[in-house]
Design an enzyme around this catalytic site. Structure first.
Site, PDB file in Angstrom:
ATOM      1  N   MET A 123       1.214  -1.207   0.062  1.00 51.66           N
ATOM      2  CA  MET A 123       0.285   0.064  -0.314  1.00 51.66           C
ATOM      3  C   MET A 123       0.896   1.628  -0.179  1.00 51.66           C
ATOM      4  O   MET A 123       1.411   1.203   0.872  1.00 51.66           O
ATOM      5  CB  MET A 123      -1.052   0.164   1.159  1.00 51.66           C
ATOM      6  N   GLU A 124       0.396   1.948  -0.969  1.00 53.14           N
ATOM      7  CA  GLU A 124       1.319   3.662  -1.180  1.00 53.14           C
ATOM      8  C   GLU A 124       1.188   4.594  -0.061  1.00 53.14           C
ATOM      9  O   GLU A 124       1.414   5.646  -0.946  1.00 53.14           O
ATOM     10  CB  GLU A 124       1.004   3.609  -2.641  1.00 53.14           C
ATOM     11  N   ASN A 125       0.399   4.461   0.699  1.00 55.61           N
ATOM     12  CA  ASN A 125       0.498   5.776   1.628  1.00 55.61           C
ATOM     13  C   ASN A 125       1.543   6.067   1.550  1.00 55.61           C
ATOM     14  O   ASN A 125       3.105   5.836   1.540  1.00 55.61           O
ATOM     15  CB  ASN A 125       0.771   4.865   3.575  1.00 55.61           C
TER      16      ASN A 125
ATOM     17  N   GLU B 237       4.700   0.744  -6.008  1.00 59.09           N
ATOM     18  CA  GLU B 237       4.120   1.666  -4.797  1.00 59.09           C
ATOM     19  C   GLU B 237       5.386   2.952  -4.809  1.00 59.09           C
ATOM     20  O   GLU B 237       4.463   3.697  -4.379  1.00 59.09           O
ATOM     21  CB  GLU B 237       4.613   0.747  -2.997  1.00 59.09           C
TER      22      GLU B 237
END
Length: 844
Positions: free
Chosen positions: A255-257, A290
């Site tokens: 997940m590319e937070n 990501e």
């Protein structure tokens, strides 16, 4: 669903002050969300999920509010519209669903531990703090986290920590960003940190269950990827750091937070001394995917979830562009051709498939958009097609302008096409929208009619499909000068075939390079010309012949039996991509035989014939200095030899197992799953089974664990299968994030299929309760549909899933997968005799 009001339409935040106090012992959260923003009206709502709201204030005064759990909202009545500061005090609980704020569990030296992490995409930030939890609602965030801290623990967030006071960790103000990209995590972590040429700190973090050197590969890839993207996008990385964190429990792949990217451990940590090349390539592409998002998705974000593809398709293309630049010897575009391309072509040929761009409003439907074969693979293919049309110079110029125009804001698809089209001097939007706004793709028929070379396009279906007369603007990429760059007409004639053939001096082909999203049906004259010269073709072109013929056979446009005699022509190839396509067809032949039948024995002889020469050349043991192709081809041919029950192959694998029995993790990762599976299938015992299951529980090496899963699920012993299925709901043994692979493994095992199918039907509610909030939940339906191929299983599949058709987020998947199984069953019934006769003819 039109008429749904977005929270952003009622209240537009500009800044958050968020305080969250987390107690791991009680799993309780208490917090306060202070939001500055512009109320567009007096009656507004913001979002929450599963919270106890204690108070709501506006500009320091209590205001009336009502919690609407069904709408996941807090309805608030303000004294006036305009600039307002909301303060919401709340309580919540840590989840165990891998969504919102949740614990990840792991062991070090037999001691159970946990770290706390977050997953907020798509709509789970509202489980962590009250907010306008929609991508358009970008704001700046000041985050303060307090927790039951133990000495030596680390806390991470999107931005650097600026101070700690009274046990509270305060983080620097973020840039303007969407709620779903906020992230934080804390626990007993180890790390390795470096710095890019431009001064960005890059770090890899993981639990101490991992060896320190398991962080090295990811650190190197992440650093070089950020340097590459800064150059390619001509736009600096916008944050001071880029942390990569491996979470022991994680529902998605990664997940590319923004600034704190989270990963499954399998996609970040690896043993640099014993990991197969294909696993290294996979991990590298996940990391670069990501990190591509840090610009494309984070800096510029889709306005609403209907443009999700804009984030994912682009990152999916860029993961290959970047890895190809930083590791050119890997030829990673070949991986795109053997994974993304066939996935997109297969899925997109079923009537009822979603288009890349899908209108969606209901939050329950948003997760259903994450159809990896369409939003990721097909969308990436569209962008690869676009990149081939405009070239890198125009693409980079267009992207630079796109980022400059929309940075820290939101965009839609047409904004990207405008920027790239202007840079390229082309109507990119017109071309791309014909692919993105409608589902499916065309088959281009090439034929010689009355001496003329003619092309026509028509939508291609596998199974029943309603032809709605769809047409596409197709980049043909032909190898004759007479072929236009783009064709949008239903039919075109190119000229006298004999003259064109003589002038070109080579067989006629279109979609050279296999970059455009269509398949080709050549008539007998043209196909025979290609096959007569197939050895002169490059590897991608050979892959493409097998790929297109397989799909045409599945679409009943040609006979499946007609492909069988072609397989030996390609069997001596040293190319991975050719072998990938060859064994995709060969493995598909297994559905035409009954396990243990004479027909299966014939098919095993064919597999032996196809693989023998390459098995002899490559052997079981990887050699120093061998080519990437040899490393990547060996698994295909060894797998084929084992399916063929080749006595030498079975004995060689057993010998390798015996020599490495004291430490099976030392087996070369390239061949380890085949050695372990061979042992379980052909030399299995309860003791071996229990030893391997214990190895699985102990190991923190994700690659080794996956190999053990492959082996254990292959047991032919009914008693051991029953024991294994009992472990499906034991999270101490099989984490929920990993369960799908175990289920699929047993379901694919002829001896285990009934037990696995009984389990999922009997315990569906448990599965829904455990992973039902996960965007990958519906893939349990998908993997089931990929295995079933008999009329009896079709009837059972329909009986179980049809009553669930109206479940939000599952409707499309169930209806499509029923079609998939129906189509496969019908194909087998009509082609079985001819296919088996064709196999018999080759092996006699």
């Amino acid at each position: 669903m039109t008429g749904i009001t977005h929270a952003y339409d009622t209240f537009q935040p500009t800044h958050y002050d968020i305080f969250i106090d987390i107690n791991r012992g009680t799993k309780q959260i208490s917090g306060k969300s202070v939001i500055d923003g512009d109320a567009k009206q007096k009656d507004i709502f913001i979002q929450q999920k599963n919270m106890e709201i204690e108070s709501v204030q506006a500009d320091g005064n209590d205001v009336p509010f009502e919690v609407d759990n069904k709408k996941e909202a807090i309805n608030i009545t303000l004294p006036k519209a305009g600039e307002t500061t909301l303060a919401v005090t709340y309580k919540a609980t840590l989840t165990d669903s891998m969504m919102g704020i949740y614990p990840s569990y792991y062991e070090v030296d037999g001691v159970k531990k946990e770290i706390i992490g977050t997953q907020f995409e798509t709509t789970f930030a509202r489980q962590a703090f009250p907010s306008v939890d929609e991508p358009e609602a970008k704001a700046k965030f000041d985050l303060a986290i307090k927790f039951d801290e133990k000495p030596g623990e680390t806390i991470l967030a999107n931005m650097p920590e600026v101070r700690k006071e009274n046990g509270v960790h305060y983080f620097d103000t973020t840039v303007r960003m969407s709620t779903y990209l906020i992230a934080f995590a804390f626990g007993d972590l180890q790390s390795k940190i470096t710095t890019t040429k431009s001064g960005v700190k890059v770090g890899v973090f993981a639990t101490k269950a991992h060896k320190a050197n398991e962080l090295d590969f990811a650190l190197d890839i992440a650093k070089r990827a950020i340097e590459f993207y800064e150059d390619f996008y001509q736009t600096p990385y916008p944050l001071p750091h880029s942390w990569q964190l491996a979470l022991p429990d994680f529902s998605a792949g990664a997940m590319e937070n923004w600034g704190l990217v989270t990963y499954r451990e399998a996609y970040l940590t690896l043993d640099p001394d014993n990991t197969s090349l294909d696993t290294k390539q996979l991990v590298a592409t996940v990391i670069t995917h990501e990190l591509a998002h840090q610009w494309f998705g984070d800096l510029v974000t889709m306005k609403w979830w209907d443009d999700l593809w804009l984030n994912e398709s682009f990152a999916n293309m860029m993961e290959y562009v970047s890895v190809d630049a930083i590791e050119p010897d890997w030829h990673v575009w070949e991986m795109f051709q053997t994974s993304d391309v066939p996935a997109a072509l297969q899925r997109d040929a079923t009537d009822g498939v979603q288009s890349v761009h899908v209108d969606v409003e209901d939050p329950a439907e948003i997760d259903a958009l994450f159809d990896s074969a369409i939003v990721y693979a097909k969308g990436a293919r569209m962008l690869v097609m676009m990149r081939a049309l405009v070239g890198d110079d125009a693409l980079r110029k267009g992207l630079k302008n796109y980022f400059a125009a929309h940075q820290y804001n939101n965009a839609q698809g047409n904004d990207l096409w405008s920027a790239v089209g202007e840079a390229a001097g082309m109507d990119i939007g017109g071309i791309m929208n014909s692919w993105l706004q409608q589902p499916g793709y065309p088959v281009v028929s090439a034929s010689v009619v009355d001496g003329k070379l003619a092309l026509s396009q028509q939508q291609f279906f596998i199974g029943a499909g309603e032809d709605k007369g769809r047409q596409w603007q197709i980049p043909l990429n032909g190898n004759y000068d007479a072929v236009p760059t783009i064709v949008s007409d239903k039919t075109i004639t190119l000229g006298d075939y004999a003259e064109l053939r003589q002038a070109a001096g080579k067989p006629f082909r279109v979609n050279v390079g296999n970059n455009s999203h269509f398949i080709v049906k050549y008539d007998d004259t043209l196909l025979q010309d290609i096959l007569d010269h197939h050895e002169e073709l490059d590897a991608i072109s050979q892959l493409q012949i097998l790929q297109d013929l397989r799909l045409l056979a599945e679409g009943k446009q040609i006979s499946y039996a007609s492909i069988v005699p072609l397989l030996p022509k390609f069997a001596d190839s040293h190319s991975t991509v050719v072998n990938a396509a060859l064994y995709r067809v060969a493995n598909d032949l297994k559905k035409f035989v009954t396990p243990g039948s004479d027909e299966e024995k014939q098919l095993q002889v064919l597999f032996d014939k196809l693989s023998a020469k390459e098995v002899a050349r490559l052997g079981w043991t990887p050699k120093a200095g061998e080519s990437n192709d040899d490393q990547l081809t060996r698994p295909y041919v060894l797998n084929a030899a084992l399916y063929a029950k080749n006595a030498d192959a079975i004995a060689s694998a057993h010998d390798l197992f015996t020599k490495n029995a004291s430490d099976l993790s030392n087996l070369s990762a390239d061949i380890r799953p085949y050695v372990l599976r061979n042992e379980v299938k052909n030399y299995g015992s309860a003791d071996l089974f229990n030893n391997l299951l214990n190895e699985y529980r102990k190991s923190s090496d994700a690659s080794y664990k996956q190999d053990l899963c492959v082996a254990l699920t292959a047991t032919p012993d009914a008693k051991l299968i029953a024991e294994l299925i009992e472990k499906f709901e034991d999270a101490e043994t099989i984490k929920p994030q990993d369960l799908r692979a175990w289920y699929r493994g047993v379901l694919s095992n002829d001896e285990g299929q009934q037990a696995a199918w009984d389990w999922i039907r009997n315990d569906w509610q448990w599965l829904d309760d455990t992973v039902g909030g996960d965007m990958e939940f519906t893939t349990y339906i998908t993997v089931t549909s990929m295995v079933f191929h008999t009329p009896e299983r079709l009837a059972e599949f329909k009986a179980f899933f049809e009553p669930k058709l109206n479940t939000p987020g599952m409707t499309r998947e169930i209806s499509m997968d029923i079609k998939v199984v129906e189509t496969r069953v019908a194909l087998i019934e009509s082609e079985k005799a001819a296919v088996n006769a064709a196999v018999a003819e080759i092996v006699k």
